[in-house]
Scaffold this motif. Sequence first.
Motif, PDB file in Angstrom:
ATOM      1  N   TYR A   1       0.832  -1.202   0.000  1.00  0.00           N
ATOM      2  CA  TYR A   1       0.000   0.000   0.000  1.00  0.00           C
ATOM      3  C   TYR A   1       0.869   1.256   0.000  1.00  0.00           C
ATOM      4  O   TYR A   1       0.661   2.180  -0.792  1.00  0.00           O
ATOM      5  CB  TYR A   1      -0.908  -0.038   1.226  1.00  0.00           C
ATOM      6  CG  TYR A   1      -1.791   1.166   1.391  1.00  0.00           C
ATOM      7  CD1 TYR A   1      -2.993   1.259   0.702  1.00  0.00           C
ATOM      8  CD2 TYR A   1      -1.443   2.197   2.261  1.00  0.00           C
ATOM      9  CE1 TYR A   1      -3.817   2.362   0.863  1.00  0.00           C
ATOM     10  CE2 TYR A   1      -2.270   3.292   2.425  1.00  0.00           C
ATOM     11  CZ  TYR A   1      -3.449   3.371   1.732  1.00  0.00           C
ATOM     12  OH  TYR A   1      -4.264   4.448   1.891  1.00  0.00           O
ATOM     13  N   ARG A   2       1.836   1.301   0.883  1.00  0.00           N
ATOM     14  CA  ARG A   2       2.720   2.471   0.974  1.00  0.00           C
ATOM     15  C   ARG A   2       3.574   2.609  -0.272  1.00  0.00           C
ATOM     16  O   ARG A   2       3.786   3.717  -0.772  1.00  0.00           O
ATOM     17  CB  ARG A   2       3.605   2.362   2.205  1.00  0.00           C
ATOM     18  CG  ARG A   2       2.845   2.446   3.508  1.00  0.00           C
ATOM     19  CD  ARG A   2       3.762   2.173   4.682  1.00  0.00           C
ATOM     20  NE  ARG A   2       3.011   1.909   5.896  1.00  0.00           N
ATOM     21  CZ  ARG A   2       3.418   1.091   6.846  1.00  0.00           C
ATOM     22  NH1 ARG A   2       4.582   0.461   6.753  1.00  0.00           N
ATOM     23  NH2 ARG A   2       2.665   0.889   7.911  1.00  0.00           N
ATOM     24  N   LEU A   3       4.073   1.491  -0.781  1.00  0.00           N
ATOM     25  CA  LEU A   3       4.909   1.524  -1.981  1.00  0.00           C
ATOM     26  C   LEU A   3       4.129   2.061  -3.172  1.00  0.00           C
ATOM     27  O   LEU A   3       4.660   2.797  -4.002  1.00  0.00           O
ATOM     28  CB  LEU A   3       5.453   0.120  -2.282  1.00  0.00           C
ATOM     29  CG  LEU A   3       6.502   0.002  -3.365  1.00  0.00           C
ATOM     30  CD1 LEU A   3       7.736   0.829  -3.038  1.00  0.00           C
ATOM     31  CD2 LEU A   3       6.905  -1.452  -3.550  1.00  0.00           C
ATOM     32  N   ALA A   4       2.842   1.743  -3.243  1.00  0.00           N
ATOM     33  CA  ALA A   4       1.997   2.212  -4.352  1.00  0.00           C
ATOM     34  C   ALA A   4       1.560   3.667  -4.167  1.00  0.00           C
ATOM     35  O   ALA A   4       0.982   4.250  -5.077  1.00  0.00           O
ATOM     36  CB  ALA A   4       0.773   1.309  -4.474  1.00  0.00           C
ATOM     37  N   GLY A   5       1.808   4.238  -2.993  1.00  0.00           N
ATOM     38  CA  GLY A   5       1.423   5.624  -2.743  1.00  0.00           C
ATOM     39  C   GLY A   5      -0.084   5.819  -2.709  1.00  0.00           C
ATOM     40  O   GLY A   5      -0.592   6.820  -3.198  1.00  0.00           O
ATOM     41  N   SER A   6      -0.788   4.883  -2.123  1.00  0.00           N
ATOM     42  CA  SER A   6      -2.253   4.888  -2.161  1.00  0.00           C
ATOM     43  C   SER A   6      -2.905   5.535  -0.948  1.00  0.00           C
ATOM     44  O   SER A   6      -3.956   5.095  -0.497  1.00  0.00           O
ATOM     45  CB  SER A   6      -2.736   3.443  -2.316  1.00  0.00           C
ATOM     46  OG  SER A   6      -2.244   2.894  -3.505  1.00  0.00           O
ATOM     47  N   SER A   7      -2.358   6.597  -0.444  1.00  0.00           N
ATOM     48  CA  SER A   7      -2.872   7.199   0.783  1.00  0.00           C
ATOM     49  C   SER A   7      -4.284   7.764   0.627  1.00  0.00           C
ATOM     50  O   SER A   7      -4.984   7.952   1.617  1.00  0.00           O
ATOM     51  CB  SER A   7      -1.927   8.288   1.274  1.00  0.00           C
ATOM     52  OG  SER A   7      -1.789   9.282   0.276  1.00  0.00           O
ATOM     53  N   ALA A   8      -4.754   8.034  -0.580  1.00  0.00           N
ATOM     54  CA  ALA A   8      -6.090   8.601  -0.778  1.00  0.00           C
ATOM     55  C   ALA A   8      -7.184   7.536  -0.809  1.00  0.00           C
ATOM     56  O   ALA A   8      -8.357   7.862  -0.904  1.00  0.00           O
ATOM     57  CB  ALA A   8      -6.124   9.408  -2.070  1.00  0.00           C
ATOM     58  N   TYR A   9      -6.832   6.288  -0.725  1.00  0.00           N
ATOM     59  CA  TYR A   9      -7.802   5.191  -0.782  1.00  0.00           C
ATOM     60  C   TYR A   9      -8.721   5.220   0.441  1.00  0.00           C
ATOM     61  O   TYR A   9      -8.281   5.441   1.563  1.00  0.00           O
ATOM     62  CB  TYR A   9      -7.053   3.851  -0.839  1.00  0.00           C
ATOM     63  CG  TYR A   9      -7.931   2.647  -0.668  1.00  0.00           C
ATOM     64  CD1 TYR A   9      -8.721   2.195  -1.711  1.00  0.00           C
ATOM     65  CD2 TYR A   9      -7.984   1.971   0.537  1.00  0.00           C
ATOM     66  CE1 TYR A   9      -9.541   1.085  -1.553  1.00  0.00           C
ATOM     67  CE2 TYR A   9      -8.787   0.857   0.705  1.00  0.00           C
ATOM     68  CZ  TYR A   9      -9.563   0.423  -0.344  1.00  0.00           C
ATOM     69  OH  TYR A   9     -10.379  -0.668  -0.197  1.00  0.00           O
ATOM     70  N   THR A  10     -10.009   4.985   0.223  1.00  0.00           N
ATOM     71  CA  THR A  10     -10.973   4.863   1.306  1.00  0.00           C
ATOM     72  C   THR A  10     -11.452   3.418   1.372  1.00  0.00           C
ATOM     73  O   THR A  10     -11.992   2.901   0.388  1.00  0.00           O
ATOM     74  CB  THR A  10     -12.180   5.796   1.079  1.00  0.00           C
ATOM     75  OG1 THR A  10     -11.707   7.144   1.006  1.00  0.00           O
ATOM     76  CG2 THR A  10     -13.187   5.668   2.203  1.00  0.00           C
ATOM     77  N   ALA A  11     -11.250   2.780   2.497  1.00  0.00           N
ATOM     78  CA  ALA A  11     -11.658   1.383   2.669  1.00  0.00           C
ATOM     79  C   ALA A  11     -13.179   1.297   2.765  1.00  0.00           C
ATOM     80  O   ALA A  11     -13.831   2.221   3.252  1.00  0.00           O
ATOM     81  CB  ALA A  11     -11.012   0.804   3.921  1.00  0.00           C
TER      82      ALA A  11
END
Length: 82
Positions: free
Chosen positions: A34-44
């Motif tokens: 998750y961190r490697l993909a830079g997906s901080s804007a994802y909402t679970a």
Amino acid sequence: MSLLSQIGVVKGYPDNTFRPDEKVTREATAAFLYRLAGSSAYTAPPTSRFSDVKPGAPFYKEISWMAEQGFATGWPDRSFRP
């Protein structure tokens, strides 16, 4: 310090140790990807697809993201076994 640590993929433990000889869990792998993909804007999603990973659990967001990306499908009993 490793490159993954420098770019925030690997963060270590709350007591500021790194523990390089510890096994990497499935939930930690989800967090790394998750961190490697830079997906901080994802909402679970509000409901978990896994019976043993509830919203609010450690790494719920990262595990949900990994499953939505198709990197993990879990086990036949609907568990993830973090």
